[in-house]
Design a protein around this motif. Sequence first.
Motif, PDB file in Angstrom:
ATOM      1  N   ILE A   1       0.976  -1.164   0.028  1.00 60.57           N
ATOM      2  CA  ILE A   1       0.075  -0.169  -0.244  1.00 60.57           C
ATOM      3  C   ILE A   1       0.920   1.354   0.018  1.00 60.57           C
ATOM      4  O   ILE A   1       2.071   1.273   0.713  1.00 60.57           O
ATOM      5  CB  ILE A   1      -1.027   0.213   1.222  1.00 60.57           C
ATOM      6  N   GLN A   2       0.514   2.176  -0.862  1.00 61.72           N
ATOM      7  CA  GLN A   2       1.376   3.525  -0.873  1.00 61.72           C
ATOM      8  C   GLN A   2       0.748   4.349  -0.021  1.00 61.72           C
ATOM      9  O   GLN A   2      -0.290   4.865  -0.142  1.00 61.72           O
ATOM     10  CB  GLN A   2       1.438   3.815  -2.352  1.00 61.72           C
ATOM     11  N   LYS A   3       1.497   4.557   1.104  1.00 64.82           N
ATOM     12  CA  LYS A   3       1.180   5.350   2.491  1.00 64.82           C
ATOM     13  C   LYS A   3       2.371   5.867   3.061  1.00 64.82           C
ATOM     14  O   LYS A   3       2.816   5.184   3.779  1.00 64.82           O
ATOM     15  CB  LYS A   3      -0.004   4.679   3.268  1.00 64.82           C
ATOM     16  N   ASN A   4       2.381   7.318   3.008  1.00 69.23           N
ATOM     17  CA  ASN A   4       3.728   7.561   3.714  1.00 69.23           C
ATOM     18  C   ASN A   4       4.753   6.967   3.391  1.00 69.23           C
ATOM     19  O   ASN A   4       5.700   6.433   4.109  1.00 69.23           O
ATOM     20  CB  ASN A   4       3.559   7.747   5.244  1.00 69.23           C
TER      21      ASN A   4
ATOM     22  N   ILE B   1       5.945   3.459   1.367  1.00 71.97           N
ATOM     23  CA  ILE B   1       5.485   2.243   0.840  1.00 71.97           C
ATOM     24  C   ILE B   1       5.356   1.179   2.200  1.00 71.97           C
ATOM     25  O   ILE B   1       6.008   1.231   2.954  1.00 71.97           O
ATOM     26  CB  ILE B   1       6.226   1.277   0.015  1.00 71.97           C
ATOM     27  N   PHE B   2       3.988   0.731   2.327  1.00 68.74           N
ATOM     28  CA  PHE B   2       3.618  -0.239   3.500  1.00 68.74           C
ATOM     29  C   PHE B   2       3.708  -1.527   2.876  1.00 68.74           C
ATOM     30  O   PHE B   2       2.749  -1.874   2.055  1.00 68.74           O
ATOM     31  CB  PHE B   2       2.372   0.194   3.947  1.00 68.74           C
TER      32      PHE B   2
ATOM     33  N   SER C   1       4.456  -6.646   8.960  1.00 65.67           N
ATOM     34  CA  SER C   1       4.289  -5.539   8.201  1.00 65.67           C
ATOM     35  C   SER C   1       5.432  -4.663   8.668  1.00 65.67           C
ATOM     36  O   SER C   1       5.441  -4.581   9.786  1.00 65.67           O
ATOM     37  CB  SER C   1       2.802  -5.123   8.201  1.00 65.67           C
TER      38      SER C   1
ATOM     39  N   GLN D   1       7.086  -0.211   6.936  1.00 69.21           N
ATOM     40  CA  GLN D   1       7.015   0.530   6.171  1.00 69.21           C
ATOM     41  C   GLN D   1       8.436   0.854   5.509  1.00 69.21           C
ATOM     42  O   GLN D   1       9.400   0.356   6.297  1.00 69.21           O
ATOM     43  CB  GLN D   1       6.626   2.150   6.646  1.00 69.21           C
TER      44      GLN D   1
ATOM     45  N   ARG E   1       9.558  -0.584  -2.216  1.00 66.86           N
ATOM     46  CA  ARG E   1       8.774  -1.803  -1.754  1.00 66.86           C
ATOM     47  C   ARG E   1       9.770  -2.801  -1.333  1.00 66.86           C
ATOM     48  O   ARG E   1       9.573  -3.549  -0.267  1.00 66.86           O
ATOM     49  CB  ARG E   1       8.484  -2.619  -3.314  1.00 66.86           C
TER      50      ARG E   1
END
Length: 551
Positions: free
Chosen positions: A451-454, A456-457, A473, A475, A479
Amino acid sequence: MMDVTKYQIGYYNPPKTEYRWVHKDHIEKAPTWCSVDLRDGNQSLIVPMSLDEKLEFFQLLVKIGFKEIEVGFPAASETEYEFLRTLIENNMIPEDVTVQVLTQCRDHIIRKTFEAVQGAPSAVIHFYNSTSVAQREQVFKKSKEEIKKIATDGAALVKQLAAEYPGNFQFEYSPESFTGTEPEYALEVCNAVLDIMQPTPDKPMIINLPVTVAMSMSHIYANQIEYMSDNLKYRDSVVLSLHPHNDRGCGVADTELALLAGADRVEGTLFGNGERTGNVDLITLAMNLYTHGVDPKLDFSDMPAIVELYERVTRMHVYERTPYAGALVFAAFSGSHQDAIAKGMNWRKEKNLHQWNVPYIPIDPTDIGRTYDGDVIRINSQSGKGGIGFLLQQKFGYDLPPKMREHFGYTVKSISDHAHKELSPDEVAQVFYDTYLNKCNPVDIPDAHFIQKNGIFAAITVAMPDGITKEASAQGNGRLDAVCNALKAATGQDFTIETYSEHSLQHGSTSEAAAYVGLRWGDGTVTWGAGTDTDIIRAGIKAMVSAANNK
């Protein structure tokens, strides 16, 4: 103990030396080539070739491009007579190829020789007698005048029979053992023969000056040839020929310097096969011209096939270090040599160069049917990272980053050293596969989502030892960095990505990608891994997991 007092100089300097040839630095055009494989070469074999083997060898010589081929001494051997008649009666001699036959200056042998060549498209009648001091004194026990008369009587009979028999004939005379003959006497005999034969520019005669036994350094032979070239009668109607043997290991040098000194033609054999140490090697001579940008007019573009046929029909072996043709002549085992060759090859590719100028490799191996991967870079305990990496890249497409290439090089060298053997390209590739590629034990990441959030997550599934599965998980700034952080959280290990590179293994949208990862651990060590996948992200994850599993 060896007794050097038994020996002295046995050659004779010409009475006048010009040394014009010294000022030439290379041969500017190919000489006329004459193969004597089927005569000199065959008579020196432990087991001479059969009729079928001779026919196959003849066809090889024609394919290579020889226009003059000495096929034997038909008056002295029923086998050689049968071979020549088979060639003629089965129309196996191309119209542009001249067969050459040998005969001593003896009446009945000369007559049978003319009978043997009837029906050939064209033939060289090569007659000879020995003129050296040793032969005159020890073998024939004749004076100079008597020896000269043998030559002139032979020439007169050859000329007479040429008028009686139909055929397209050219003539060749050799003062055998020329190198043990006084040059001024050899000149006297040759000129006496020429006076009888009366050659013309339209119908030239071959005067062949053999190194029957090598006795001198190469420059002496060149001086002798220059003297003969300057003083032979009918010079514009004479083809001056060489027939060097290799007793002193100087056959090629003798020939090259003699060509500079005025010779027009060379008789020799493939790979230098011949009596004692052999005749001059025509392949080496021709390929030496090739490396200077001179067309040798002979085709050696499939050298492996030539070697195979030669070894099979002669039962001889082409030594591994034989120039151009030997199995190891392009091989580089030394690490520094391999590194220079690899860089030179890459330089040619980057600059799109046509001219060949690669360190340590005098000609492009592909010109003579050899390959870079199996012939140039050879892997053993002396090899270096550059060569090993170059082989892996050339043959299998894997372009390792420099530090990984170094690690891989040491790994391969260690295996070769402990096994005490050379590793084949396939064995080198297997070391790469086993050591780095797609290693999924003891841990693996079978699944990853992003997920692209702040940044990459990444959410990953980690297959741990003993069948345990964990979800983790984290960040990251990309990727692969996010997956790296998630893997550290799942395993509790301490590492960071130090090196990452990637490339396509083949061109095209569906091709596999290769990725390489170097991980630096808390204790300062670095481990390496490689991954391949049709998805570049998956390839990178596989490479990172492989590097982690190498700790």
